[in-house]
Write an enzyme that holds these catalytic residues in place. Sequence first.
Site, PDB file in Angstrom:
ATOM      1  N   GLY A   1      51.621 -67.643  15.474  1.00  0.00           N
ATOM      2  CA  GLY A   1      50.485 -68.120  14.684  1.00  0.00           C
ATOM      3  C   GLY A   1      49.352 -67.113  14.528  1.00  0.00           C
ATOM      4  N   GLU A   2      49.183 -66.224  15.481  1.00  0.00           N
ATOM      5  CA  GLU A   2      47.954 -65.435  15.473  1.00  0.00           C
ATOM      6  C   GLU A   2      48.144 -63.936  15.371  1.00  0.00           C
ATOM      7  OE1 GLU A   2      44.817 -67.567  17.894  1.00  0.00           O
ATOM      8  OE2 GLU A   2      46.631 -68.504  18.630  1.00  0.00           O
TER       9      GLU A   2
HETATM   10 MO1  MOS Z   1      43.880 -70.487  17.745  1.00  0.00          MO
HETATM   11  S1  MOS Z   1      42.112 -69.495  17.437  1.00  0.00           S
HETATM   12  O1  MOS Z   1      43.934 -70.375  19.476  1.00  0.00           O
HETATM   13  O2  MOS Z   1      43.630 -72.054  17.226  1.00  0.00           O
END
Ligand code: MOS
Length: 728
Positions: A694-695
């Site tokens: 996701g990141e």
């Molecule tokens: Mo992410 S910034 O850990 O939702």
Amino acid sequence: MSVVSQPIDRTDGPLKVTGQARYAAEFQLPRLAHAVIVQSTIAKGSIVSLDASGAQKAPGVLLVISHLNAPKLPQGGKAAIKPPAGRTLSLLQENVVHYNGQPIAVVVADSFEHAVAGADLVRVRYAEAKAQLDFERAKRDAYPVKQMPQGEPAVAWGESDKALGAAEVRIEQTYTTPMETHNPMEPHATIAAWEGERLTLYDSTQYISGVRETVAKTLGIAPERVRVVSPFVGGGFGCKGSTWSHVVLAAMAAQRAGRPVKLALARPQMFGPVGGRPQTEQRIALGAKKDGSLVAIRHDVVSHTSLMEDFTEPATMPTRALYACPNAAVSQRLAALDVGVPTFQRAPGESSGTFALESAMDELAYALGIDPLELRLINYAEADPRTGKPWSSKMLRECYADAAERFGWAKRPAKPRALREGHALVGWGMATATYPAHRRPAAAMARLLPDGTALVRSGTQDLGTGTYTVMTQVAADALALAPERIDFELGDTLMPPAGVSGGSTTVASVAPAVKAACEEVRGKLASLFAPGREQDVVAENGWLWLKSQPSRRESYAAILARAGGAPLEAQAKAEGEERDKGPYATRSFGGVFCEVRVDEDLGRISVPRIVAAYSVGRLMNAKLARSQLIGGLVWGVSMALMEETHLDLRDGRIVNANLAEYHVPVNADIGAIDVSFCDENDTRFNPVGARGIGEIGITGIPAAIANAVYHATGRRIRKLPILLDDLI
Ligand code: MOS
């Protein structure tokens, strides 16, 4: 053939494109009333008078709640401060103003329009106090971080200062990143409905269990009395990881109004009361031998927080893990301002931190006369540099090689200002992407139904990231059923609980629980089919048969019918990790390469192409993974060239609190993006072999762009965003 890894379409796609996916603000409840927040217009001080009489008489207004008449909450509304779920909230318990934009009243009316009109009639007089809004000044009183969820705030190994002093080549620079604000497509929204003592919240959140616990504790009621429903979330990126004031205010308003209340934040209200990325100032010193090997790293970060609560942008985290270096020291300090509490924003720490570290590595490469990619390879961390633990799996070398090859990095001239096309200076830059991998406890249930289809549930979230799809795939493999025959449900606290969908942990945490619950059901089915001979049973596409006797074959539905027609059900729980206690270091990596063009006369910057390769463990769904990384890279371009939240230093108002003046890229701003993945399966990390994606996409790319800007222009820009006025 495994369904996991297949690039299947989103299982929730049809619901979304036909408008059937119901988001928090879209639930239809009888007698639904509408609430609007009134916000403070000063940064610090107290409310001397608040006159709600005009609002109260306005058409359709049902009630106005302020500190004058709000229900008194246990511990003044501070009972649930336990980040990430529980933060310091503004719940109308006192007349004190801590930041511009703080909720100071709630107006409830029979329609949204009436509530907006009523809110406009609330008259407030303040006694203003001098606010601290200037980061430069607050920095003078910066204090060391006491604790942060990502790890020790300050660590050191070896003797970095001594080694720096003795280094053959040394660079020391300061890099800055601005305040930023999340802008998910769907702003925060909550509908609160009481039925007697029971509260149901339809909420746009990354953490239904966190909302339940926070709201229950804040209101002083048992968590069992609170249900949180959140089947669809239109983006979160960290701002929906915590429970902010509006959620509790909606519950308070609904209780007082005696009917369900919807409280949806308007876009400008997304700037301030629901967090944002802290600004940072990062000092980096690198020392190396002439051959390029690092002898010392220092990374000292000051980030802003609110005087109400310490929140740290942990920008030193990537520095602890990226390069082999015998001497290193990192530290985190905070400069407190009279602003709303900042929070997690996509790849907190790693996005801002890799900008500084990977810019500094580029500067060191030029100082040494070594190719920037070569410098990274010279200092490749074969094990975690701080702990010496082996990586559970790391294929960064392959990522660098793959992306460099596809980019054509070998043809890069070493000197800046060597490439040109017409009016444009052309530059090539690269950087390393990284984000940690973690697991949290999660539970799931699976139920095989008499018609041979399955219902699988976990109280997790899908922020648009693909949880529905990926869990359907995991269940399909574990149950040996086609994905079309599986109904995966999430987003309700009545389901088995899971953790926050933050920190790129959902797949790694929830998939093992889903897998285990489904495998248990499949085991039960095998026992019904051939008691005592389970080892001999083979499952495929809704059928069981015996390996030793393939003609003995029966469909799931037939087996259940023969056994009396009852569904088969199992619940399973997957453990989280004890952070930093395991035998392996767990982290994802990537190599990011980009080309920029800078108009020599106008300073206009474009990024016509990005090539990136990632080592993120097993891909659960190749199509969604690619989309996820493209999205992260787009945000990285945005971080590099556009985004900045501007605080008015006179009154603490965020002056660009809208999507016209808070710049994010449109399609025309984005060039070609080429994403690939290493073939990897990290089963040392978890049973499904995936580390979470996701990141990581937003990390590295801002530095790659800054490095390319330097290569194009010879101008080293050490601040974000890089604007055309920095270049002319
Ligand atoms: Mo992410 S910034 O850990 O939702």
